[in-house]
Design a protein around this motif. Structure first.
Motif, mmCIF file in Angstrom:
data_model
loop_
_atom_site.group_PDB
_atom_site.id
_atom_site.type_symbol
_atom_site.label_atom_id
_atom_site.label_comp_id
_atom_site.label_asym_id
_atom_site.label_seq_id
_atom_site.Cartn_x
_atom_site.Cartn_y
_atom_site.Cartn_z
ATOM 1 N N ASP A 1 4.301 -3.646 3.343
ATOM 2 C CA ASP A 1 4.320 -2.440 3.952
ATOM 3 C C ASP A 1 5.279 -2.300 5.430
ATOM 4 O O ASP A 1 6.008 -1.661 5.427
ATOM 5 C CB ASP A 1 3.667 -2.644 4.732
ATOM 6 C CG ASP A 1 2.389 -1.972 3.046
ATOM 7 O OD1 ASP A 1 3.484 -0.800 2.547
ATOM 8 O OD2 ASP A 1 1.057 -2.302 3.048
ATOM 9 N N LYS B 1 1.120 -0.601 0.034
ATOM 10 C CA LYS B 1 -0.068 -0.224 0.196
ATOM 11 C C LYS B 1 0.914 1.649 -0.404
ATOM 12 O O LYS B 1 0.283 2.448 -0.516
ATOM 13 C CB LYS B 1 -1.101 -0.229 1.129
ATOM 14 C CG LYS B 1 -2.019 -1.388 0.595
ATOM 15 C CD LYS B 1 -2.609 -1.122 2.263
ATOM 16 C CE LYS B 1 -3.667 -2.265 1.879
ATOM 17 N NZ LYS B 1 -4.718 -1.962 3.364
ATOM 18 N N ASP C 1 -6.964 -1.115 14.235
ATOM 19 C CA ASP C 1 -7.490 -0.701 13.611
ATOM 20 C C ASP C 1 -9.002 -0.647 14.261
ATOM 21 O O ASP C 1 -9.172 -0.909 15.601
ATOM 22 C CB ASP C 1 -7.926 -1.173 11.809
ATOM 23 C CG ASP C 1 -8.728 -2.534 11.939
ATOM 24 O OD1 ASP C 1 -9.217 -3.270 12.537
ATOM 25 O OD2 ASP C 1 -8.634 -3.392 10.640
ATOM 26 N N SER D 1 0.206 3.507 5.344
ATOM 27 C CA SER D 1 -0.685 3.087 4.632
ATOM 28 C C SER D 1 -0.561 2.765 6.876
ATOM 29 O O SER D 1 -2.275 1.876 6.265
ATOM 30 C CB SER D 1 -0.791 2.141 4.344
ATOM 31 O OG SER D 1 0.421 1.553 4.125
ATOM 32 N N TYR E 1 -2.130 -1.956 10.027
ATOM 33 C CA TYR E 1 -2.868 -0.597 9.529
ATOM 34 C C TYR E 1 -4.087 -0.353 10.175
ATOM 35 O O TYR E 1 -4.402 -1.208 11.642
ATOM 36 C CB TYR E 1 -3.278 -1.216 8.141
ATOM 37 C CG TYR E 1 -2.695 -1.787 7.451
ATOM 38 C CD1 TYR E 1 -1.776 -1.021 6.770
ATOM 39 C CD2 TYR E 1 -2.709 -3.048 6.724
ATOM 40 C CE1 TYR E 1 -1.071 -1.462 5.936
ATOM 41 C CE2 TYR E 1 -1.865 -4.016 5.929
ATOM 42 C CZ TYR E 1 -1.038 -3.331 4.787
ATOM 43 O OH TYR E 1 -0.488 -4.059 4.614
#
Length: 205
Positions: free
Chosen positions: A181, A155, A170, A159, A204
């Motif tokens: 990532d 990403k 999240d 990100s 993330y």
């Protein structure tokens, strides 16, 4: 920089190798399976066994930093011994998530929800971090991934969110990041040097 990546043929090590090469660093990729290391400009693929400190010291001598993406069946003393023997001062380690703390302040490993069958697999990573925290000579960084690290899309910068000793999740309470990532955050740390003798994590948000 010239950077040695241990376990450069693995899922994490290969993505870290790719990210380093893309940013113009010279990579000494070390693995027992060197043919599986990404074949890219600026990447030297070398056969080596990180469990043999004398052999490893010869392979990493002269590099600016070592990034270890090998399993924790290799004790910290073995890896640190090789790094010191080679005269390398910087060590970054692809760690585990079990030693991170949840929102309740309890280490994930000690949580009642943590699977018992996984504990013997992840305990060596916790021991490795505990031993690194006693290390005064080598400038180390231990990078714990999210609870779930997977092969998936890159990403890109921005990100993911960084954290310290607490799990990053999240809005739904999930904690995950792709190897690609994760590699960005690892190479960012190499270049920016924000977590000297510390552990950090990324996931993330």
């Amino acid at each position: 920089m010239q950077v040695a990546v241990l376990g450069a043929s693995g899922k994490g090590g290969s993505e870290i190798t790719k990210e380093l090469a893309a940013r113009g660093h010279t990579v000494v990729g070390i693995s027992r399976h060197p043919d599986a290391i990404p074949d890219l400009p600026g990447v030297q693929r070398k056969a080596g066994d990180a469990s043999k400190p004398d052999e490893l010291a010869r392979l990493i001598k002269g590099v600016d930093a070592v990034i270890s993406a090998v399993h924790f069946d290799i004790p910290s003393a073995t890896l640190l011994g090789a790094v010191k023997q080679a005269g390398v001062n910087r060590l970054l380690v692809m760690g585990g998530a079990a030693s991170l703390k949840g929102a309740d302040g309890v280490m994930l490993y000690d949580s009642p929800h943590f699977p018992e069958e996984i504990k013997p697999i992840v305990k060596p990573a916790i021991t490795f971090l505990d031993e690194l925290r006693e290390e005064q000579e080598v400038d180390w960084t231990f990078f714990s991934p999210a609870m779930v690290i997977f092969e998936g899309e890159r990403k890109g910068p921005g990100s993911f969110e960084l954290g310290g000793d607490e799990l990053v999740t999240d809005g739904d309470g999930n904690s995950k990041i792709s190897y690609a990532d994760y590699a960005i955050a690892m190479v960012d740390e190499l270049e920016q040097h924000n977590h000297s003798r510390q552990r950090f994590t990324a996931a993330y948000p």
